[in-house]
Design a protein around this motif. Sequence first.
Motif, PDB file in Angstrom:
ATOM      1  N   ARG A 294       5.628  -8.261  -3.986  1.00  0.00           N
ATOM      2  CA  ARG A 294       4.698  -8.453  -2.871  1.00  0.00           C
ATOM      3  C   ARG A 294       3.857  -7.205  -2.624  1.00  0.00           C
ATOM      4  O   ARG A 294       2.664  -7.297  -2.312  1.00  0.00           O
ATOM      5  CB  ARG A 294       5.480  -8.830  -1.615  1.00  0.00           C
TER       6      ARG A 294
ATOM      7  N   ALA B 218      -0.070  -7.069  -2.739  1.00  0.00           N
ATOM      8  CA  ALA B 218      -0.838  -6.625  -1.575  1.00  0.00           C
ATOM      9  C   ALA B 218      -1.853  -5.554  -1.948  1.00  0.00           C
ATOM     10  O   ALA B 218      -3.003  -5.570  -1.490  1.00  0.00           O
ATOM     11  CB  ALA B 218       0.110  -6.113  -0.490  1.00  0.00           C
TER      12      ALA B 218
ATOM     13  N   ASN C 274       3.318 -11.502   2.266  1.00  0.00           N
ATOM     14  CA  ASN C 274       4.668 -11.249   2.760  1.00  0.00           C
ATOM     15  C   ASN C 274       5.231 -12.519   3.388  1.00  0.00           C
ATOM     16  O   ASN C 274       4.476 -13.334   3.930  1.00  0.00           O
ATOM     17  CB  ASN C 274       4.680 -10.111   3.784  1.00  0.00           C
TER      18      ASN C 274
ATOM     19  N   THR D   3       4.594  -4.187   5.529  1.00  0.00           N
ATOM     20  CA  THR D   3       3.284  -4.155   4.880  1.00  0.00           C
ATOM     21  C   THR D   3       2.617  -2.798   5.074  1.00  0.00           C
ATOM     22  O   THR D   3       2.006  -2.254   4.153  1.00  0.00           O
ATOM     23  CB  THR D   3       2.396  -5.281   5.428  1.00  0.00           C
TER      24      THR D   3
ATOM     25  N   TRP E 188       3.799  -0.080   2.804  1.00  0.00           N
ATOM     26  CA  TRP E 188       3.228  -0.101   1.455  1.00  0.00           C
ATOM     27  C   TRP E 188       1.912   0.680   1.374  1.00  0.00           C
ATOM     28  O   TRP E 188       1.317   0.782   0.311  1.00  0.00           O
ATOM     29  CB  TRP E 188       2.974  -1.532   1.011  1.00  0.00           C
TER      30      TRP E 188
END
Length: 421
Positions: free
Chosen positions: A80, A84, A145, A194, A197
């Motif tokens: 993921r 992303a 996500n 998120t 990241w």
Amino acid sequence: MTSGELAGVRCDLEDFAAEVFEPFARADQRRWGSVYLRGLLTGGGRKSVEPMAARLGEDGNRQALAHFITSSPWDPAHVRARLAWKMQAAIKPTALIIDDTGFLKDGDASACVTRQYTGTAGKVTNCQAGVSLHLAGDHASSAVNWRLFLPETWDPASPKADPAKVTRRAKCGIPEGLSIVEKWQLALDMVDETRSWGLDVPLAVADGGYGDTAAFRLGLEERGLHYVVGISTTVTAQPGDAAPCTPPYSGTGRRPAAQYPETAQSVKEMVIQAGRKTARSVQWREGSRPGTGRSGVKRMYSRFTALRIRPAGRQIRKAVTGPELPACWLLAEWPAREAEPVQFWLSNLPADTPLTTLVRMAKLRWRIEHDYREMKQAPGLAHFKGRTWRGWHHHVTLVSAAHAFCTLQRLARAPKDTAPA
């Protein structure tokens, strides 16, 4: 599509798979990840393991595909994150959109399935509920996500626990000690992950299922995020220009705390009192259906009112240090043919934000519905027949990757700055 174009797409898919599956520890995981992805993108029916294996020819090893998706110990978060990063560069998102969707089930064997309401069916039915977070811009969006919602019936600590479901936890591979977490908290957890990241998108959009919860809105503010979230008509507030005052002190006992002189009103009452003359026509985008405008497509427009208000409620009162409630925007859609406003949003965007910006951000939520529809129709988001916690998270992650690949192909074919919605 010509044979040359088809070969180009296949080459693009191989490059895409190599990039997003690079975190896999073993070569066989990278291979079967690529095969599973190709199976999701191959037409011809359901996208569960057995029919996909039948369509994949020499790569159609049903046992290997089933092991990869249900049992192989790869972490979907790594895929993921790669997805992303790639989609952020392609989409240049202006918002994170949060929502949940239902996965209808016939039996009770799958992880976290129970009777609950889902907008997918528009009623209470037997299903799983998945919460997702999408990167979204005006021209494209992508799910990056996911969380599977654990209902009370699966939580051994809940008074509503179902003994049969609790017993199935181990067989379904539900992590030991995992208890119910509300959907709005799952959404905040995904926002945190998120952002870990390295993605910095300053605005969150969600519907009333999340916006009605003051703790969710406060959680976004604590993270330094702006939001535009749907709310129901039951949310109460004070007018934006209202000020708390201190009642007279009698001279005995504790001095009274400052309070607002008027009782908080519902947001619907506030907009109706402002009057329909405060509503202005706003066009937020062009639709996909033919229309009579210069562009040849139907314009998406309606009438909207925006008021400065101070949302009330016990959770908000506990969160503020002084007597004054924080101000924010109340946005209401009031179509010309309707006797009353029909939809409401709250937003903490700055006080000088134009009405057109408020409307455009509120209406951007349509992109997540578009994503759900595409993922369920083509890559088979809801086709997975596996019953494990790990298998569900693996499948939705690879469906998101398949959908992202299709989105990238669309953007690559579209003229610059005019990518189709």
